[in-house]
Design a protein around this motif. Sequence first.
Motif, PDB file in Angstrom:
ATOM      1  N   GLU A  95       0.832  -1.199   0.000  1.00  0.00           N
ATOM      2  CA  GLU A  95       0.000   0.000   0.000  1.00  0.00           C
ATOM      3  C   GLU A  95       0.869   1.253   0.000  1.00  0.00           C
ATOM      4  OE1 GLU A  95      -3.801  -1.737   2.526  1.00  0.00           O
ATOM      5  OE2 GLU A  95      -2.304  -0.533   3.573  1.00  0.00           O
ATOM      6  N   LEU A  96       0.426   2.246  -0.728  1.00  0.00           N
ATOM      7  CA  LEU A  96       1.065   3.559  -0.731  1.00  0.00           C
ATOM      8  C   LEU A  96       0.196   4.500   0.100  1.00  0.00           C
ATOM      9  CD1 LEU A  96       3.265   5.476  -1.872  1.00  0.00           C
ATOM     10  CD2 LEU A  96       1.722   5.891  -3.807  1.00  0.00           C
ATOM     11  N   VAL A  97       0.765   5.040   1.177  1.00  0.00           N
ATOM     12  CA  VAL A  97       0.012   5.963   2.032  1.00  0.00           C
ATOM     13  C   VAL A  97      -0.148   7.286   1.292  1.00  0.00           C
ATOM     14  CG1 VAL A  97      -0.048   7.170   4.239  1.00  0.00           C
ATOM     15  CG2 VAL A  97       0.898   4.855   4.107  1.00  0.00           C
ATOM     16  N   LYS A  98      -1.387   7.654   1.019  1.00  0.00           N
ATOM     17  CA  LYS A  98      -1.657   8.866   0.255  1.00  0.00           C
ATOM     18  C   LYS A  98      -1.986  10.066   1.135  1.00  0.00           C
ATOM     19  CE  LYS A  98      -1.985   8.823  -3.765  1.00  0.00           C
ATOM     20  NZ  LYS A  98      -1.031   9.001  -4.889  1.00  0.00           N
ATOM     21  N   ASP A  99      -2.656   9.811   2.276  1.00  0.00           N
ATOM     22  CA  ASP A  99      -3.038  10.927   3.141  1.00  0.00           C
ATOM     23  C   ASP A  99      -3.417  10.379   4.502  1.00  0.00           C
ATOM     24  OD1 ASP A  99      -3.534  13.497   3.945  1.00  0.00           O
ATOM     25  OD2 ASP A  99      -5.102  13.905   2.467  1.00  0.00           O
ATOM     26  N   LYS A 100      -3.212  11.178   5.513  1.00  0.00           N
ATOM     27  CA  LYS A 100      -3.680  10.819   6.859  1.00  0.00           C
ATOM     28  C   LYS A 100      -4.017  12.091   7.616  1.00  0.00           C
ATOM     29  CE  LYS A 100      -0.145   8.406   8.219  1.00  0.00           C
ATOM     30  NZ  LYS A 100       0.780   7.655   9.101  1.00  0.00           N
ATOM     31  N   VAL A 101      -5.052  11.985   8.447  1.00  0.00           N
ATOM     32  CA  VAL A 101      -5.552  13.115   9.215  1.00  0.00           C
ATOM     33  C   VAL A 101      -5.817  12.647  10.634  1.00  0.00           C
ATOM     34  CG1 VAL A 101      -7.447  14.786   9.455  1.00  0.00           C
ATOM     35  CG2 VAL A 101      -6.611  14.186   7.187  1.00  0.00           C
ATOM     36  N   SER A 102      -5.469  13.474  11.609  1.00  0.00           N
ATOM     37  CA  SER A 102      -5.778  13.188  13.010  1.00  0.00           C
ATOM     38  C   SER A 102      -6.714  14.266  13.541  1.00  0.00           C
ATOM     39  CB  SER A 102      -4.504  13.156  13.860  1.00  0.00           C
ATOM     40  OG  SER A 102      -3.666  12.105  13.456  1.00  0.00           O
ATOM     41  N   PHE A 103      -7.601  13.861  14.438  1.00  0.00           N
ATOM     42  CA  PHE A 103      -8.525  14.791  15.074  1.00  0.00           C
ATOM     43  C   PHE A 103      -8.210  14.821  16.565  1.00  0.00           C
ATOM     44  CE2 PHE A 103     -10.931  12.927  11.462  1.00  0.00           C
ATOM     45  CZ  PHE A 103     -10.968  14.069  10.667  1.00  0.00           C
ATOM     46  N   ASP A 133      -7.977   1.681   0.143  1.00  0.00           N
ATOM     47  CA  ASP A 133      -8.791   1.526   1.351  1.00  0.00           C
ATOM     48  C   ASP A 133      -8.738   2.778   2.200  1.00  0.00           C
ATOM     49  OD1 ASP A 133      -6.380   1.249   2.757  1.00  0.00           O
ATOM     50  OD2 ASP A 133      -6.580  -0.905   2.988  1.00  0.00           O
ATOM     51  N   ILE A 134      -9.766   2.893   3.050  1.00  0.00           N
ATOM     52  CA  ILE A 134      -9.908   3.991   3.999  1.00  0.00           C
ATOM     53  C   ILE A 134      -9.974   3.377   5.386  1.00  0.00           C
ATOM     54  CG2 ILE A 134     -11.337   5.945   4.736  1.00  0.00           C
ATOM     55  CD1 ILE A 134     -12.660   5.640   1.869  1.00  0.00           C
ATOM     56  N   HIS A 135      -9.176   3.894   6.302  1.00  0.00           N
ATOM     57  CA  HIS A 135      -9.217   3.462   7.698  1.00  0.00           C
ATOM     58  C   HIS A 135      -9.788   4.595   8.545  1.00  0.00           C
ATOM     59  CE1 HIS A 135      -6.867   0.019   6.561  1.00  0.00           C
ATOM     60  NE2 HIS A 135      -5.821   0.753   6.228  1.00  0.00           N
ATOM     61  N   VAL A 136     -10.813   4.284   9.318  1.00  0.00           N
ATOM     62  CA  VAL A 136     -11.446   5.249  10.211  1.00  0.00           C
ATOM     63  C   VAL A 136     -11.187   4.765  11.634  1.00  0.00           C
ATOM     64  CG1 VAL A 136     -13.571   6.490  10.761  1.00  0.00           C
ATOM     65  CG2 VAL A 136     -13.230   5.563   8.454  1.00  0.00           C
ATOM     66  N   LYS A 137     -10.508   5.590  12.446  1.00  0.00           N
ATOM     67  CA  LYS A 137     -10.009   5.128  13.735  1.00  0.00           C
ATOM     68  C   LYS A 137     -10.766   5.767  14.900  1.00  0.00           C
ATOM     69  CE  LYS A 137      -5.408   4.133  11.959  1.00  0.00           C
ATOM     70  NZ  LYS A 137      -3.953   4.179  12.196  1.00  0.00           N
ATOM     71  N   GLN A 192     -14.081  16.375   5.887  1.00  0.00           N
ATOM     72  CA  GLN A 192     -14.889  17.591   5.994  1.00  0.00           C
ATOM     73  C   GLN A 192     -15.909  17.484   7.118  1.00  0.00           C
ATOM     74  OE1 GLN A 192     -16.924  18.595   2.383  1.00  0.00           O
ATOM     75  NE2 GLN A 192     -17.651  20.568   3.147  1.00  0.00           N
ATOM     76  N   HIS A 193     -16.475  16.294   7.308  1.00  0.00           N
ATOM     77  CA  HIS A 193     -17.478  16.072   8.352  1.00  0.00           C
ATOM     78  C   HIS A 193     -17.092  14.811   9.125  1.00  0.00           C
ATOM     79  CE1 HIS A 193     -20.123  19.180   6.815  1.00  0.00           C
ATOM     80  NE2 HIS A 193     -20.031  18.652   5.614  1.00  0.00           N
ATOM     81  N   PRO A 194     -16.168  14.927  10.087  1.00  0.00           N
ATOM     82  CA  PRO A 194     -15.698  13.739  10.807  1.00  0.00           C
ATOM     83  C   PRO A 194     -16.821  13.034  11.559  1.00  0.00           C
ATOM     84  CG  PRO A 194     -14.256  15.619  11.200  1.00  0.00           C
ATOM     85  CD  PRO A 194     -15.478  16.149  10.512  1.00  0.00           C
ATOM     86  N   LEU A 195     -16.702  11.733  11.640  1.00  0.00           N
ATOM     87  CA  LEU A 195     -17.664  10.947  12.396  1.00  0.00           C
ATOM     88  C   LEU A 195     -17.524  11.226  13.889  1.00  0.00           C
ATOM     89  CD1 LEU A 195     -17.015   7.639  10.479  1.00  0.00           C
ATOM     90  CD2 LEU A 195     -19.124   8.959  10.373  1.00  0.00           C
ATOM     91  N   PRO A 196     -18.608  11.113  14.648  1.00  0.00           N
ATOM     92  CA  PRO A 196     -18.527  11.320  16.088  1.00  0.00           C
ATOM     93  C   PRO A 196     -17.463  10.444  16.730  1.00  0.00           C
ATOM     94  CG  PRO A 196     -20.813  11.191  15.410  1.00  0.00           C
ATOM     95  CD  PRO A 196     -19.986  10.827  14.203  1.00  0.00           C
ATOM     96  N   ASN A 197     -16.581  11.068  17.519  1.00  0.00           N
ATOM     97  CA  ASN A 197     -15.521  10.398  18.290  1.00  0.00           C
ATOM     98  C   ASN A 197     -14.404   9.811  17.428  1.00  0.00           C
ATOM     99  OD1 ASN A 197     -16.913  11.045  20.629  1.00  0.00           O
ATOM    100  ND2 ASN A 197     -17.948   9.071  20.732  1.00  0.00           N
ATOM    101  N   CYS A 198     -14.382  10.111  16.135  1.00  0.00           N
ATOM    102  CA  CYS A 198     -13.293   9.646  15.275  1.00  0.00           C
ATOM    103  C   CYS A 198     -12.002  10.350  15.682  1.00  0.00           C
ATOM    104  CB  CYS A 198     -13.626   9.939  13.823  1.00  0.00           C
ATOM    105  SG  CYS A 198     -12.310   9.542  12.659  1.00  0.00           S
ATOM    106  N   ILE A 199     -10.894   9.595  15.754  1.00  0.00           N
ATOM    107  CA  ILE A 199      -9.608  10.197  16.107  1.00  0.00           C
ATOM    108  C   ILE A 199      -8.667  10.307  14.912  1.00  0.00           C
ATOM    109  CG2 ILE A 199      -9.745   9.461  18.519  1.00  0.00           C
ATOM    110  CD1 ILE A 199      -7.719   7.228  17.822  1.00  0.00           C
ATOM    111  N   GLY A 200      -9.000   9.675  13.789  1.00  0.00           N
ATOM    112  CA  GLY A 200      -8.110   9.796  12.639  1.00  0.00           C
ATOM    113  C   GLY A 200      -8.602   9.030  11.432  1.00  0.00           C
ATOM    114  N   LEU A 201      -8.055   9.412  10.266  1.00  0.00           N
ATOM    115  CA  LEU A 201      -8.390   8.779   8.993  1.00  0.00           C
ATOM    116  C   LEU A 201      -7.099   8.517   8.214  1.00  0.00           C
ATOM    117  CD1 LEU A 201     -11.175  11.306   7.913  1.00  0.00           C
ATOM    118  CD2 LEU A 201     -11.605   8.971   8.671  1.00  0.00           C
ATOM    119  N   HIS A 202      -7.063   7.391   7.513  1.00  0.00           N
ATOM    120  CA  HIS A 202      -5.967   7.086   6.592  1.00  0.00           C
ATOM    121  C   HIS A 202      -6.553   6.756   5.227  1.00  0.00           C
ATOM    122  CE1 HIS A 202      -2.507   5.873   9.531  1.00  0.00           C
ATOM    123  NE2 HIS A 202      -3.074   7.001   9.874  1.00  0.00           N
TER     124      HIS A 202
END
Length: 228
Positions: A95-103, A133-137, A192-202
């Motif tokens: 997998e090539l990591v394209k983007d990641k975001v932390s909340f 793939d998308i990881h929602v943490k 743009q609209h994070p899920l409730p209690n989400c701490i990060g996305l990959h």
Amino acid sequence: MQFNGLKPPAGPGLVIEVHADLIQPSHDFSSFLRSCGFEDDPFSIFFPREYTDHMTGRIRVQKSDLPPVVADVRRTVETILAAAGNEPGVYMEIELVKDKVSFPAPISDQTMYEILESFNFSSTGRCGEAKADIHVKFLQGQVLPEVREYLVRKHFYWVATPPNEHIGAKEICTLQTDTYESAQAVFAALCQHPLPNCIGLHLEQKLGMVPNRANLPMPEVIAVKKIR
């Protein structure tokens, strides 16, 4: 090629992740993977459930060097799978990591998960052919029941990891898609609209999913279409 372990090396560039999903691996094969630079990536809940072990290696590469390095990684994966021999089940993901975001702060808005209503999610019946793939943490125990149910209906699946020295136990919700572009669109919506209690996305682009034998259980590919 020697992969680095779970923490990617410092510096600029792109990160390539290589995952080994294993069913009851022998001691010798696990040791061989560690000699190749993989580290144990412990899960407390696996998907598919038949798998018992997960190992990860990461490398960082300059964008200009990406094609030859990816070719080298693929040759290394082929060598590892050839060494698997009679192992009961091994599949490798590149997998090539394209983007990641932390909340840093949990989102409390209870209606934000409805953002995914702008997409249609449907089963393809195919497994092991995902393009992204998308990881929602989430931290374990902080997934709202209605959010969990909603994501399962959208064909996301769940794994969990134990706590480590940096963060508590996590639940990771994953969607494997038929195109990179569709994953990118869902990722952008969830940023743009994070899920409730989400701490990060990959967001990760799949460069390969290769099993050591036919008919191994692998995650299903989901077709995603923008509908509005």
